[in-house]
Write a protein that holds these residues in place. Structure first.
Motif, PDB file in Angstrom:
ATOM      1  N   SER A 119       0.720  -3.510   9.596  1.00 18.40           N
ATOM      2  CA  SER A 119       0.680  -4.734   8.715  1.00 18.40           C
ATOM      3  C   SER A 119       1.343  -4.483   7.320  1.00 18.40           C
TER       4      SER A 119
ATOM      5  N   ARG B 229       1.252  -6.275   4.728  1.00 16.08           N
ATOM      6  CA  ARG B 229       0.593  -6.545   3.360  1.00 16.08           C
ATOM      7  C   ARG B 229      -0.595  -5.581   3.415  1.00 16.08           C
ATOM      8  N   ALA B 230      -1.078  -4.927   4.471  1.00 17.71           N
ATOM      9  CA  ALA B 230      -1.932  -3.932   4.339  1.00 17.71           C
ATOM     10  C   ALA B 230      -1.209  -2.744   3.518  1.00 17.71           C
ATOM     11  N   TYR B 231      -0.339  -2.360   3.908  1.00 15.45           N
ATOM     12  CA  TYR B 231       0.716  -1.117   3.138  1.00 15.45           C
ATOM     13  C   TYR B 231       0.879  -1.418   1.699  1.00 15.45           C
ATOM     14  N   ALA B 232       1.204  -2.703   1.463  1.00 11.86           N
ATOM     15  CA  ALA B 232       1.474  -3.160   0.007  1.00 11.86           C
ATOM     16  C   ALA B 232       0.146  -3.108  -0.947  1.00 11.86           C
ATOM     17  N   ALA B 233      -0.825  -3.480   0.000  1.00 10.22           N
ATOM     18  CA  ALA B 233      -2.321  -3.571  -1.086  1.00 10.22           C
ATOM     19  C   ALA B 233      -2.661  -2.154  -1.017  1.00 10.22           C
ATOM     20  N   SER B 234      -2.429  -1.387  -0.069  1.00  9.92           N
ATOM     21  CA  SER B 234      -2.549   0.332  -0.345  1.00  9.92           C
ATOM     22  C   SER B 234      -1.897   0.914  -1.485  1.00  9.92           C
TER      23      SER B 234
ATOM     24  N   PHE C 242      -0.524  -0.855  -3.881  1.00  7.05           N
ATOM     25  CA  PHE C 242      -0.887  -1.313  -5.171  1.00  7.05           C
ATOM     26  C   PHE C 242      -2.126  -0.700  -5.610  1.00  7.05           C
ATOM     27  N   LEU C 243      -3.268  -0.292  -4.680  1.00  5.01           N
ATOM     28  CA  LEU C 243      -4.401   0.093  -4.802  1.00  5.01           C
ATOM     29  C   LEU C 243      -4.201   1.733  -5.584  1.00  5.01           C
TER      30      LEU C 243
END
Length: 177
Positions: free
Chosen positions: A155, A157-162, A164-165
């Motif tokens: 995903s 989105r999950a990679y982008a969220a990771s 960003f975090l």
């Protein structure tokens, strides 16, 4: 194998008698020289003593007599050999078991080495230490790959969220310090 041993035995008899002096001994003399401090060479063995020749002759006669007696008993008079074996059972048992050399060797060397090899080296070192280390590393890699497999979802989105975090955590670390 018996033929090879017979040839070696005959050769050793001739070599023993050849060492009593003569051309053969003079031919081999340079092989038995020892250097002295002044780099002079001295022969180790002197001329053979008469007792040496007498002992060689006696031992050869005893050996030939033993062979003759054995041939008489085991080839000509087998019944006499069996009768002597029954008469001297203790001596026969000791000779039949070859003075128990094999049994003593087995008890003193073979069995202790077998026990140490099986119980110490195989079951402890090999199975517990070496196999344990290899299996432990394999289990650690398997566990780590299980965690990484769950993190890789595919995903975006999950990679982008990771990502960003991670950026927030790095910035927070530097700002907090």
């Amino acid at each position: 194998m018996a033929f090879a041993l017979i040839v070696l035995a005959i050769g050793s008899v001739f070599a023993g008698y050849a060492s009593l002096g003569g051309r053969f001994e003079r031919f081999l003399a340079p092989s038995f020289l020892v250097p002295e401090p002044e780099t002079q060479f001295v022969a180790l063995a002197g001329p053979p003593f008469p007792t040496e020749r007498a002992l060689m002759a006696v031992s050869s006669i005893v050996a030939v007599a033993g062979i003759g007696i054995a041939m008489f008993f085991f080839l000509k008079r087998r019944a006499a050999a069996d009768r002597v074996a029954r008469q001297f059972t203790g001596l026969h048992r000791v000779l039949e078991h070859k003075y128990y050399v094999d049994e003593i060797y087995d008890a003193a060397l073979v069995q202790p080495i077998h026990v140490v090899s099986e119980e110490g080296l195989w079951k402890t070192i090999d199975v517990k230490v070496i196999d344990g280390a290899v299996n432990g590393i394999a289990d650690a890699v398997r566990g780590g790959s299980e965690i990484l497999r769950r993190l890789q979802t595919g995903s975006v989105r999950a990679y982008a969220a990771s990502l960003f975090l991670g950026v927030v955590m790095v910035l927070g670390y530097y700002l907090w310090r």
